[in-house]
Design a protein around this motif. Structure first.
Motif, PDB file in Angstrom:
ATOM      1  N   GLY A  98       8.206   5.267   5.110  1.00  0.00           N
ATOM      2  CA  GLY A  98       9.318   4.711   4.970  1.00  0.00           C
ATOM      3  C   GLY A  98      10.505   5.476   4.296  1.00  0.00           C
ATOM      4  N   SER A  99      10.094   6.370   3.408  1.00  0.00           N
ATOM      5  CA  SER A  99      10.841   7.553   2.702  1.00  0.00           C
ATOM      6  C   SER A  99      11.459   8.483   3.636  1.00  0.00           C
ATOM      7  CB  SER A  99      10.142   7.976   1.509  1.00  0.00           C
ATOM      8  OG  SER A  99       9.686   7.364   0.526  1.00  0.00           O
ATOM      9  N   PHE A 100      10.856   8.923   4.733  1.00  0.00           N
ATOM     10  CA  PHE A 100      11.134   9.726   5.460  1.00  0.00           C
ATOM     11  C   PHE A 100      12.316   9.076   6.432  1.00  0.00           C
ATOM     12  CE2 PHE A 100      11.496  11.600   9.719  1.00  0.00           C
ATOM     13  CZ  PHE A 100      12.170  12.897   9.455  1.00  0.00           C
ATOM     14  N   GLN A 101      11.999   7.830   6.703  1.00  0.00           N
ATOM     15  CA  GLN A 101      12.744   7.078   7.763  1.00  0.00           C
ATOM     16  C   GLN A 101      14.110   6.674   7.169  1.00  0.00           C
ATOM     17  OE1 GLN A 101      11.242   5.846  10.800  1.00  0.00           O
ATOM     18  NE2 GLN A 101      12.755   4.370  11.381  1.00  0.00           N
ATOM     19  N   LEU A 102      14.139   6.231   5.643  1.00  0.00           N
ATOM     20  CA  LEU A 102      15.114   5.975   5.180  1.00  0.00           C
ATOM     21  C   LEU A 102      16.086   7.177   4.796  1.00  0.00           C
ATOM     22  CD1 LEU A 102      14.383   2.989   2.692  1.00  0.00           C
ATOM     23  CD2 LEU A 102      16.025   3.029   4.598  1.00  0.00           C
ATOM     24  N   PHE A 103      15.499   8.293   4.366  1.00  0.00           N
ATOM     25  CA  PHE A 103      16.275   9.537   4.117  1.00  0.00           C
ATOM     26  C   PHE A 103      16.858   9.953   5.454  1.00  0.00           C
ATOM     27  CE2 PHE A 103      16.676  14.039   3.765  1.00  0.00           C
ATOM     28  CZ  PHE A 103      17.369  14.379   2.592  1.00  0.00           C
ATOM     29  N   ASP A 104      16.332  10.038   6.622  1.00  0.00           N
ATOM     30  CA  ASP A 104      16.693  10.414   7.809  1.00  0.00           C
ATOM     31  C   ASP A 104      18.017   9.450   8.272  1.00  0.00           C
ATOM     32  OD1 ASP A 104      16.905  11.903   9.978  1.00  0.00           O
ATOM     33  OD2 ASP A 104      15.747  10.574  11.178  1.00  0.00           O
ATOM     34  N   GLY A 105      17.629   7.939   8.126  1.00  0.00           N
ATOM     35  CA  GLY A 105      18.760   7.220   8.431  1.00  0.00           C
ATOM     36  C   GLY A 105      19.871   7.172   7.686  1.00  0.00           C
ATOM     37  N   LEU A 106      19.833   7.242   6.335  1.00  0.00           N
ATOM     38  CA  LEU A 106      20.890   7.245   5.371  1.00  0.00           C
ATOM     39  C   LEU A 106      21.424   8.645   5.080  1.00  0.00           C
ATOM     40  CD1 LEU A 106      19.374   4.613   2.906  1.00  0.00           C
ATOM     41  CD2 LEU A 106      20.799   4.117   4.815  1.00  0.00           C
ATOM     42  N   ILE A 107      20.706   9.574   4.861  1.00  0.00           N
ATOM     43  CA  ILE A 107      21.289  10.845   4.326  1.00  0.00           C
ATOM     44  C   ILE A 107      21.512  11.748   5.799  1.00  0.00           C
ATOM     45  CG2 ILE A 107      20.866  13.005   3.145  1.00  0.00           C
ATOM     46  CD1 ILE A 107      21.021  10.327   1.524  1.00  0.00           C
ATOM     47  N   ASN A 108      20.659  11.803   6.772  1.00  0.00           N
ATOM     48  CA  ASN A 108      20.775  12.717   7.827  1.00  0.00           C
ATOM     49  C   ASN A 108      21.922  12.037   8.849  1.00  0.00           C
ATOM     50  OD1 ASN A 108      19.224  14.671   6.757  1.00  0.00           O
ATOM     51  ND2 ASN A 108      17.537  14.052   8.168  1.00  0.00           N
ATOM     52  N   HIS A 109      21.963  10.697   9.091  1.00  0.00           N
ATOM     53  CA  HIS A 109      22.612   9.987   9.943  1.00  0.00           C
ATOM     54  C   HIS A 109      23.873   9.699   9.407  1.00  0.00           C
ATOM     55  CE1 HIS A 109      18.735   8.315  12.213  1.00  0.00           C
ATOM     56  NE2 HIS A 109      18.929   9.556  12.273  1.00  0.00           N
ATOM     57  N   LYS A 110      23.856   9.192   8.124  1.00  0.00           N
ATOM     58  CA  LYS A 110      25.411   8.609   7.747  1.00  0.00           C
ATOM     59  C   LYS A 110      26.127   9.523   6.869  1.00  0.00           C
ATOM     60  CE  LYS A 110      24.985   5.403  10.356  1.00  0.00           C
ATOM     61  NZ  LYS A 110      25.675   5.738  11.399  1.00  0.00           N
ATOM     62  N   LEU A 111      25.327  10.230   5.735  1.00  0.00           N
ATOM     63  CA  LEU A 111      26.091  10.963   4.794  1.00  0.00           C
ATOM     64  C   LEU A 111      26.157  12.379   5.328  1.00  0.00           C
ATOM     65  CD1 LEU A 111      26.917  11.198   1.970  1.00  0.00           C
ATOM     66  CD2 LEU A 111      24.805  12.091   1.372  1.00  0.00           C
ATOM     67  N   LEU A 112      25.336  13.029   5.936  1.00  0.00           N
ATOM     68  CA  LEU A 112      25.514  14.366   6.343  1.00  0.00           C
ATOM     69  C   LEU A 112      25.971  14.337   7.753  1.00  0.00           C
ATOM     70  CD1 LEU A 112      22.495  16.274   4.874  1.00  0.00           C
ATOM     71  CD2 LEU A 112      24.621  16.129   3.994  1.00  0.00           C
ATOM     72  N   ARG A 113      25.684  13.472   8.526  1.00  0.00           N
ATOM     73  CA  ARG A 113      26.244  13.286  10.164  1.00  0.00           C
ATOM     74  C   ARG A 113      25.419  14.429  10.641  1.00  0.00           C
ATOM     75  NH1 ARG A 113      29.076   9.276  11.170  1.00  0.00           N
ATOM     76  NH2 ARG A 113      30.275   8.094   9.407  1.00  0.00           N
ATOM     77  N   ILE A 114      24.495  14.852  10.429  1.00  0.00           N
ATOM     78  CA  ILE A 114      23.950  16.199  11.388  1.00  0.00           C
ATOM     79  C   ILE A 114      23.420  15.582  12.733  1.00  0.00           C
ATOM     80  CG2 ILE A 114      23.379  17.698   9.373  1.00  0.00           C
ATOM     81  CD1 ILE A 114      20.382  16.900   9.532  1.00  0.00           C
TER      82      ILE A 114
END
Length: 155
Positions: A98-114
């Motif tokens: 769950g931590s990986f999924q949320l980190f990916d969804g919130l940080i990578n997808h939305k914040l960093l937009r990578i």
């Protein structure tokens, strides 16, 4: 007596870290295999050439394999020492996934937009599904970890 308490605390923490590390690696591999390779919805880093995107996928794959193997080595050591707390370990795996999924969804997808989950579609349903799944996994793991602590205190 103090040595036993320290030892039990140490093994408890190892159960948690082993499960979290394995869970992070497992979810990274699921993401990489399904969404990056089979469906080809995105690469880990999409703000460059396809070659860079594929290279970034390889880095993610290496990290995921390292996490899975590291978590399993820790688990094997716990098994060898007869100190596995299975409920705590499973809870920790869920926390890791769950931590990986949320980190990916919130940080990578939305914040960093990578990268995004998918391109050329209405993204909101994908974001909601991705982040809701991560939240459910993380919350389930936390609740199960609390249950395991209560159960262990009763023993």
């Amino acid at each position: 007596m103090t040595g036993n308490r320290f030892s039990n605390h140490s093994y408890s923490a190892r159960n948690v870290w082993s499960g979290v590390l394995f869970g992070i690696g497992l979810m990274a591999l699921i993401d990489e295999i399904i969404f990056h390779q089979l469906l080809q919805w995105h690469h880990f880093y999409d703000d460059s050439t396809t070659q860079v995107g594929i290279f970034s996928d390889g880095i993610l794959n290496a990290f995921a394999l390292f996490a899975v193997v590291g978590g399993l080595f820790m688990y094997a050591d716990l098994r060898r020492k007869h100190t596995v707390h299975m409920l705590k370990w499973i809870a920790s795996v869920l926390i890791g996934t769950g931590s990986f999924q949320l980190f990916d969804g919130l940080i990578n997808h939305k914040l960093l937009r990578i990268h995004q989950v998918r391109y050329t579609v209405e993204i909101l349903p994908y974001d909601l599904a991705w982040n809701t799944a991560g939240f459910i996994l993380l919350t389930s793991g936390i609740l199960l970890l609390i249950k395991s602590k209560h159960r262990q205190a009763e023993e």
